[in-house]
Design an enzyme around this catalytic site. Structure first.
Site, PDB file in Angstrom:
ATOM      1  CB  CYS A   2       1.825 -21.323  38.044  1.00 16.41           C
ATOM      2  SG  CYS A   2       1.552 -21.433  36.290  1.00 16.41           S
ATOM      3  NE  ARG A  16      -0.542 -17.638  37.006  1.00 19.35           N
ATOM      4  CZ  ARG A  16      -1.632 -18.394  36.760  1.00 19.35           C
ATOM      5  NH1 ARG A  16      -2.761 -17.814  36.423  1.00 19.35           N
ATOM      6  NH2 ARG A  16      -1.540 -19.706  36.813  1.00 19.35           N
ATOM      7  CG  ASN A  79      -0.562 -26.969  34.934  1.00 19.09           C
ATOM      8  OD1 ASN A  79      -1.675 -26.696  34.507  1.00 19.09           O
ATOM      9  ND2 ASN A  79       0.434 -27.336  34.152  1.00 19.09           N
TER      10      ASN A  79
HETATM   11  C1  TCH Z   1      -0.609 -24.118  31.696  1.00 16.91           C
HETATM   12  C2  TCH Z   1      -1.155 -23.075  32.665  1.00 16.91           C
HETATM   13  C3  TCH Z   1      -0.658 -23.401  34.037  1.00 16.91           C
HETATM   14  C4  TCH Z   1       0.819 -23.146  34.114  1.00 16.91           C
HETATM   15  C5  TCH Z   1       1.376 -23.975  35.203  1.00 16.91           C
HETATM   16  O1  TCH Z   1       0.854 -24.124  36.286  1.00 16.91           O
HETATM   17  N1  TCH Z   1       2.500 -24.575  34.880  1.00 16.91           N
HETATM   18  C6  TCH Z   1       3.110 -25.492  35.790  1.00 16.91           C
HETATM   19  C7  TCH Z   1       3.722 -26.641  35.059  1.00 16.91           C
HETATM   20  S1  TCH Z   1       3.903 -27.943  36.172  1.00 16.91           S
HETATM   21  O2  TCH Z   1       2.609 -28.347  36.645  1.00 16.91           O
HETATM   22  O3  TCH Z   1       4.736 -27.508  37.275  1.00 16.91           O
HETATM   23  O4  TCH Z   1       4.549 -28.989  35.428  1.00 16.91           O
HETATM   24  C8  TCH Z   1      -2.683 -23.035  32.700  1.00 16.91           C
HETATM   25  C9  TCH Z   1      -3.168 -21.919  33.652  1.00 16.91           C
HETATM   26  C10 TCH Z   1      -4.464 -21.365  33.052  1.00 16.91           C
HETATM   27  C11 TCH Z   1      -4.779 -22.336  31.914  1.00 16.91           C
HETATM   28  C12 TCH Z   1      -5.713 -21.823  30.804  1.00 16.91           C
HETATM   29  C13 TCH Z   1      -7.031 -21.355  31.387  1.00 16.91           C
HETATM   30  O5  TCH Z   1      -7.626 -22.371  32.201  1.00 16.91           O
HETATM   31  C14 TCH Z   1      -7.987 -20.893  30.268  1.00 16.91           C
HETATM   32  C15 TCH Z   1      -8.180 -21.920  29.133  1.00 16.91           C
HETATM   33  C16 TCH Z   1      -9.126 -23.013  29.587  1.00 16.91           C
HETATM   34  C17 TCH Z   1      -9.333 -24.069  28.509  1.00 16.91           C
HETATM   35  O6  TCH Z   1     -10.150 -25.078  29.055  1.00 16.91           O
HETATM   36  C18 TCH Z   1      -8.006 -24.653  28.076  1.00 16.91           C
HETATM   37  C19 TCH Z   1      -7.097 -23.564  27.567  1.00 16.91           C
HETATM   38  C20 TCH Z   1      -6.851 -22.448  28.593  1.00 16.91           C
HETATM   39  C21 TCH Z   1      -6.169 -21.319  27.786  1.00 16.91           C
HETATM   40  C22 TCH Z   1      -5.937 -22.944  29.766  1.00 16.91           C
HETATM   41  C23 TCH Z   1      -4.588 -23.451  29.231  1.00 16.91           C
HETATM   42  C24 TCH Z   1      -3.610 -23.863  30.356  1.00 16.91           C
HETATM   43  O7  TCH Z   1      -4.126 -24.977  31.042  1.00 16.91           O
HETATM   44  C25 TCH Z   1      -3.415 -22.706  31.381  1.00 16.91           C
HETATM   45  C26 TCH Z   1      -2.690 -21.579  30.630  1.00 16.91           C
END
Ligand code: TCH
Length: 325
Positions: A2, A16, A79
């Site tokens: 992200c 974002r 993340n």
């Molecule tokens: C996976 C998302 C981040 C995407 C990201 O950064 N990807 C990078 C991958 S990597 O690192 O480079 O491998 C995060 C961002 C916001 C998060 C969401 C938000 O925090 C809102 C809720 C919170 C709950 O505790 C869990 C589900 C959730 C719905 C989360 C699911 C997931 O962790 C999300 C969707």
């Protein structure tokens, strides 16, 4: 992966990309001022700033990924896997479950300075919203029109960093991301001069050669450099269409095309959505992987003194305007 960025013209913009291999069913969600915000370890907030952003709504609770409040403060979670560590409930602290952090900050802070102060009192806990919904491992960017900060909770507790470029990606920790910018200080938007050797006659055979060496891959370290370079050089008109258009170009520099980032399970990471919020005016613009047309939700067109969440599912279908219809 992200990426998040800030951008300033006449108004302040915050947004974002959400890169992942699946969606949790997120929607543009407006939390009006009188929605009763409950917190696990802290008193309910019955009156607070209104918020607009992208959230997964679970049991009528907005689990925000990124949002801005009506005062123009923005916050996004990205993340931070392998580095994020949250604590246990601690006495003497304001204990905030990680999924409550965006609501807790945006419901009461007017600017980044107030957020910084409040964060000094906070302990982020790993409490789950519910058992079947494991928490993400995140770090955050919080920004207003004047400054941006990065918030990371690790083994040494909560750290707050000044975020001068106004960008954030994923790993490694923020100080390392900032340090690696030193490696790129020779990059420029202007054409280079031959400093290689005065014994050779070297030529600029193409435009854009000042940025040769800007990393083009999708790793979060490379995206950090690329989006910082793009954002810090981006120029646009001051108007809304110019600014919003330019903002999508900035984040377009780190967009993920299906097929280019393969995961172990045979799936691919893609840019599920890209957001650009006019934080000054409370307008949330977005595009999705399948719908490249910019769509907007304006919080001030809603009854912000209400008590119920207002939700708009993302428009996912490609909208193509046939010009010679
Ligand atoms: C996976 C998302 C981040 C995407 C990201 O950064 N990807 C990078 C991958 S990597 O690192 O480079 O491998 C995060 C961002 C916001 C998060 C969401 C938000 O925090 C809102 C809720 C919170 C709950 O505790 C869990 C589900 C959730 C719905 C989360 C699911 C997931 O962790 C999300 C969707």
């Amino acid at each position: 992966m992200c990426t998040a960025a800030t951008y300033r013209t006449k108004d302040f913009y915050f947004g974002r990309t959400l890169d992942y291999e699946f969606s949790y069913g997120e929607e543009i969600t407006v939390t009006p001022r009188n929605y009763p915000f409950s917190f696990r370890y802290l008193p309910e907030k019955r009156k607070h700033y209104a918020i607009i952003g992208m959230a997964h709504v679970e049991e009528d609770y907005p689990l925000y990924y990124d949002a801005v409040n009506e005062k123009g403060l923005g916050m996004a979670g990205l993340n931070f896997v392998g580095n994020a560590v949250y604590g246990e409930v601690r006495e003497g602290k304001e204990n905030v479950a990680v999924f409550e952090l965006i609501p807790y900050i945006l419901s009461q802070c007017e600017n980044a300075e107030e957020a910084r102060e409040l964060l000094g009192k906070i302990q982020i806990t790993d409490t789950r919203f519910k058992e079947q919904l494991p928490n993400g491992r995140l770090h955050w960017i919080i920004a207003d029109e004047k400054e941006a900060i990065t918030v990371e909770s690790g083994t040494e507790g909560l750290k707050i960093y000044e975020n001068a470029p106004g960008v954030l990606t994923n790993n490694p920790p923020f100080p390392m991301q900032m340090f690696q910018l030193n490696n790129y200080m020779q990059l420029s938007s202007r054409q280079p001069e031959n400093l290689f050797s005065d014994q050779l006659s070297l030529e600029t055979y193409s435009r854009g050669m000042g940025a040769l060496g800007l990393p083009g891959d999708l790793s979060s370290a490379s995206r950090f450099v690329r989006v910082a370079f793009t954002k810090l050089h981006a120029r646009s008109g001051e108007g809304e269409a110019d600014s919003v258009g330019q903002f999508f170009h900035i984040l377009g520099s780190v967009e993920q095309t299906r097929g280019c980032c393969e995961l172990e399970n045979g799936k691919y990471e893609i840019t599920i959505y890209t957001s650009c919020c006019n934080a000054t005016k409370g307008i949330y613009y977005y595009t999705t992987y399948t719908n490249r047309q910019i769509t907007a939700v304006d919080m001030h067109r809603e009854k912000l003194d209400g008590t119920e969440l207002i939700r708009y599912p993302m428009l996912e279908e490609e909208q193509i305007r046939l010009q010679n219809a």
